[in-house]
Design an enzyme around this catalytic site. Structure first.
Site, PDB file in Angstrom:
ATOM      1  N   GLU A 195      -4.831   2.411  -4.157  1.00  0.00           N
ATOM      2  CA  GLU A 195      -3.377   2.505  -4.086  1.00  0.00           C
ATOM      3  C   GLU A 195      -2.779   1.212  -3.544  1.00  0.00           C
ATOM      4  OE1 GLU A 195      -4.799   4.182  -0.089  1.00  0.00           O
ATOM      5  OE2 GLU A 195      -5.527   3.963  -2.135  1.00  0.00           O
ATOM      6  N   ASP A 239       0.841  -1.191   0.000  1.00  0.00           N
ATOM      7  CA  ASP A 239       0.000   0.000   0.000  1.00  0.00           C
ATOM      8  C   ASP A 239       0.883   1.251   0.000  1.00  0.00           C
ATOM      9  OD1 ASP A 239      -3.080   0.790   0.750  1.00  0.00           O
ATOM     10  OD2 ASP A 239      -1.649   2.243   1.564  1.00  0.00           O
TER      11      ASP A 239
END
Length: 431
Positions: free
Chosen positions: A334, A291
């Site tokens: 993301e 992430d």
């Protein structure tokens, strides 16, 4: 030296004119390109039989080294950017046209020939020689064209991303075969010496290199990537199964539009299959969930366009670092996932390599970029994709909550970890 320069100049001129006609095929029609390709056939055969120049490595004919090699590359371009149904048209046209020429010559020989006022008569022997050489050359071209396409398709399984190597190997192999075949006929018909074979082969290898460089440059700079739909055929070209185009279409459908990575749907399907294969074969399988830290703030401060650039650069970096057998997915805004056939310690080293590479790549950026990662490995307590994902997700959450810019992946996959991961509801990290 002058002869070498002139041969290269001829190749560049031939290639430049032909790809210009091909480039504008939607405006002027593909027939212009095909006719220009065919009209050179007589000249290349004539030059190959009587016109030679001396080079350091032997005798070379521009007709064979430049024009024939260029024609073969043009047929490969026609196949790559169009399809087999299109490329067979000039191939069969040349073959049948030369057959018609021989038939007409046989009929013409029956005429009672009248001499011209200057007493000149046609050289029927030369016509016979040229005719049979053209038929033999066209027959070889027919075989060469099929071989180069089949070889190009076959190499696609191993060199899909190495376009230059794929084209160069295909062209060089087929030109070697052709040189042996055409020289055999040339030797018996025109008495060509063995120096012609070796000189021609060296020249054709040089032509293969030059044309491959120009062809790859043209495809990458001027031709947009297309995935034509398969079309039914009724002859030898049925062997061209369009497998590569079908696989490319499947890959395209299963990919994220922004980054080009495999998307969440593919992660679910491929992940389940990978876990099942790992349990069946006892091969290790690890999952890394990665992430981008504080991604929301990047969007808020610099705009979504800048955020998209970050995601694209992340996708490119992951593609460079992971192994060829590893799969990289974009599973959220993301958030990325990597499935790799590595034991847990090695997977953790991969995670650390990615973390350091991201920090290093961000050194030239306007802002710092870091990532956090969680890792899990198939074990007794993680025997399905849901358990594997939940455990890696739990460890990612731990990495985020303990300061970010770190990789968490306690080895093993203990029962407590597995139960805790399954008990945790889905969460949104929010960067």
């Amino acid at each position: 030296m002058l002869n070498s320069f002139l041969l290269l100049a001829e190749a560049v001129l031939y290639f430049g004119v032909m790809v210009t006609l091909f480039r504008f095929r939607d405006r002027i029609g593909l027939g212009v390109f095909v006719c220009a390709l065919g009209v050179m056939h007589f000249l290349e055969t004539y030059l190959a039989s009587v016109f030679y120049v001396a080079l350091p490595f032997g005798m070379v004919s521009p007709g064979s080294a430049v024009l024939f090699s260029g024609k073969l590359v043009m047929l490969l371009l026609l196949y790559v950017k169009e399809d087999a149904a299109t490329v067979r048209q000039p191939i069969y046209g040349l073959l049948l046209g030369n057959g018609l020429m021989i038939g007409l010559v046989l009929v013409l020989r029956l005429h009672g020939i009248s001499p011209l006022p200057n007493g000149k008569l046609p050289d029927i022997g030369f016509i016979d020689q040229m005719g049979w050489l053209m038929v033999w050359g066209t027959t070889l071209l027919f075989i060469d064209a099929i071989l180069i396409i089949l070889l190009y398709e076959k190499l696609g399984r191993y060199l899909r991303k190495a376009l230059f190597s794929r084209i160069l190997i295909s062209v060089a192999c087929v030109l070697t075969f052709d040189q042996a075949g055409f020289f055999t006929a040339l030797h018996f018909v025109a008495g060509a010496p063995i120096a012609v074979f070796f000189g021609g082969w060296f020249a054709k290898m040089g032509a293969a290199l030059a044309y491959s460089i120009m062809l790859v440059a043209y495809i990458r700079w001027f031709e947009a990537r297309q995935i034509p739909a398969p079309r039914g055929l009724s002859d030898i070209f049925d062997t061209l199964t369009y497998r590569e185009r079908y696989e490319a279409l499947v890959e395209h459908v299963g990919r994220d539009g922004l980054t080009g990575l495999l998307h969440r749907g593919r992660f679910d399907s491929d992940g389940e299959a990978a876990v099942a294969a790992s349990l069946r074969t006892a091969r290790p399988l690890s999952l890394l969930i990665i992430d981008v830290d504080h991604f929301k703030s990047i969007n808020d401060r610099f705009g979504h366009a800048e955020g998209d650039k970050v995601l694209k650069s992340m996708a490119a970096l992951l593609g460079e670092i992971v192994g060829r057998e590893d799969q990289v997915f974009r599973i959220g805004g993301e958030e990325f996932a990597i499935l790799c056939s590595r034991p847990h310690p090695v997977a953790r080293l991969l995670g650390e390599s990615i973390r350091h590479a991201v920090k290093a790549s961000a050194s030239t950026s306007r802002f710092d970029i870091t990532v956090s990662a969680g890792i899990s490995t198939v074990s007794e307590t993680t025997r399905c994709l849901a358990d594997l994902f939940a455990l890696a997700d739990q460890r990612l959450y731990k990495a985020k909550s303990t300061g970010r810019d770190r990789v968490v992946g306690e080895p093993g996959g203990h029962q407590a970890d597995g139960l805790a991961a399954r008990a945790r509801p889905d969460r949104g990290l929010g960067g």
